[in-house]
Scaffold this motif. Structure first.
Motif, PDB file in Angstrom:
ATOM      1  N   UNK A 283       8.867 -45.543 -49.293  1.00  0.00           N
ATOM      2  CA  UNK A 283       8.568 -44.421 -48.414  1.00  0.00           C
ATOM      3  C   UNK A 283       8.142 -44.889 -47.033  1.00  0.00           C
ATOM      4  N   UNK A 284       7.371 -45.959 -46.970  1.00  0.00           N
ATOM      5  CA  UNK A 284       6.944 -46.505 -45.681  1.00  0.00           C
ATOM      6  C   UNK A 284       8.145 -47.021 -44.899  1.00  0.00           C
ATOM      7  N   UNK A 285       9.062 -47.716 -45.575  1.00  0.00           N
ATOM      8  CA  UNK A 285      10.243 -48.229 -44.891  1.00  0.00           C
ATOM      9  C   UNK A 285      11.106 -47.083 -44.367  1.00  0.00           C
ATOM     10  N   UNK A 286      11.287 -46.044 -45.155  1.00  0.00           N
ATOM     11  CA  UNK A 286      12.069 -44.889 -44.705  1.00  0.00           C
ATOM     12  C   UNK A 286      11.387 -44.224 -43.514  1.00  0.00           C
ATOM     13  N   UNK A 287      10.066 -44.129 -43.547  1.00  0.00           N
ATOM     14  CA  UNK A 287       9.317 -43.557 -42.430  1.00  0.00           C
ATOM     15  C   UNK A 287       9.508 -44.394 -41.165  1.00  0.00           C
ATOM     16  N   UNK A 288       9.379 -45.722 -41.283  1.00  0.00           N
ATOM     17  CA  UNK A 288       9.543 -46.586 -40.115  1.00  0.00           C
ATOM     18  C   UNK A 288      10.988 -46.600 -39.637  1.00  0.00           C
ATOM     19  N   UNK A 289      11.942 -46.497 -40.552  1.00  0.00           N
ATOM     20  CA  UNK A 289      13.354 -46.537 -40.171  1.00  0.00           C
ATOM     21  C   UNK A 289      13.741 -45.287 -39.395  1.00  0.00           C
ATOM     22  N   UNK A 290      13.065 -44.186 -39.663  1.00  0.00           N
ATOM     23  CA  UNK A 290      13.394 -42.950 -38.961  1.00  0.00           C
ATOM     24  C   UNK A 290      12.780 -42.906 -37.565  1.00  0.00           C
ATOM     25  N   UNK A 291      11.985 -43.882 -37.215  1.00  0.00           N
ATOM     26  CA  UNK A 291      11.392 -43.953 -35.884  1.00  0.00           C
ATOM     27  C   UNK A 291      12.192 -44.894 -34.993  1.00  0.00           C
ATOM     28  N   UNK A 292      11.964 -44.834 -33.712  1.00  0.00           N
ATOM     29  CA  UNK A 292      12.502 -45.770 -32.724  1.00  0.00           C
ATOM     30  C   UNK A 292      14.012 -45.902 -32.805  1.00  0.00           C
ATOM     31  N   UNK A 293      14.725 -44.804 -32.835  1.00  0.00           N
ATOM     32  CA  UNK A 293      16.189 -44.803 -32.824  1.00  0.00           C
ATOM     33  C   UNK A 293      16.781 -45.629 -33.967  1.00  0.00           C
ATOM     34  N   UNK A 294      16.253 -45.450 -35.145  1.00  0.00           N
ATOM     35  CA  UNK A 294      16.728 -46.129 -36.358  1.00  0.00           C
ATOM     36  C   UNK A 294      16.571 -47.635 -36.273  1.00  0.00           C
TER      37      UNK A 294
ATOM     38  N   UNK B 154       4.212 -47.488 -56.742  1.00  0.00           N
ATOM     39  CA  UNK B 154       5.469 -48.229 -56.817  1.00  0.00           C
ATOM     40  C   UNK B 154       6.422 -47.853 -55.692  1.00  0.00           C
ATOM     41  N   UNK B 155       6.484 -46.582 -55.355  1.00  0.00           N
ATOM     42  CA  UNK B 155       7.440 -46.129 -54.342  1.00  0.00           C
ATOM     43  C   UNK B 155       6.846 -46.017 -52.951  1.00  0.00           C
ATOM     44  N   UNK B 156       5.594 -46.363 -52.771  1.00  0.00           N
ATOM     45  CA  UNK B 156       4.967 -46.305 -51.455  1.00  0.00           C
ATOM     46  C   UNK B 156       5.663 -47.228 -50.447  1.00  0.00           C
ATOM     47  N   UNK B 157       6.019 -48.484 -50.802  1.00  0.00           N
ATOM     48  CA  UNK B 157       6.715 -49.328 -49.819  1.00  0.00           C
ATOM     49  C   UNK B 157       8.062 -48.749 -49.396  1.00  0.00           C
TER      50      UNK B 157
END
Length: 68
Positions: A23-34, A18-21
């Motif tokens: 976590x993925x969004x938070x992971x991607x958001x922390x990349x490439x200068x937010x 349920x929380x995998x999406x």
């Protein structure tokens, strides 16, 4: 007692899926200068057939309403 353990493990697995999406969004958001989706264009700057069609429909409706 084994029923409680099975229920606990099932809930852990369900929560992980349920929380995998999120976590993925938070992971991607922390990349490439937010910027989670990389370099994107602001809305309205790129030409679009749909936007042109909608603008024509709106101007036609305004023209018809103003003639009454």
């Amino acid at each position: 007692m084994s029923g409680v353990i099975v229920l606990f493990l099932g809930m852990i697995i369900l929560a992980a899926f349920s929380f995998a999406p999120l976590g993925y969004f938070i992971y991607k958001f922390s990349q490439k200068n937010a910027k989670p989706f990389g370099e994107t264009e602001p809305h309205g700057d790129s030409p679009s057939v749909i936007n042109d069609l909608a603008e024509r429909a709106i101007s036609l409706a305004k023209g018809l309403l103003s003639k009454k």
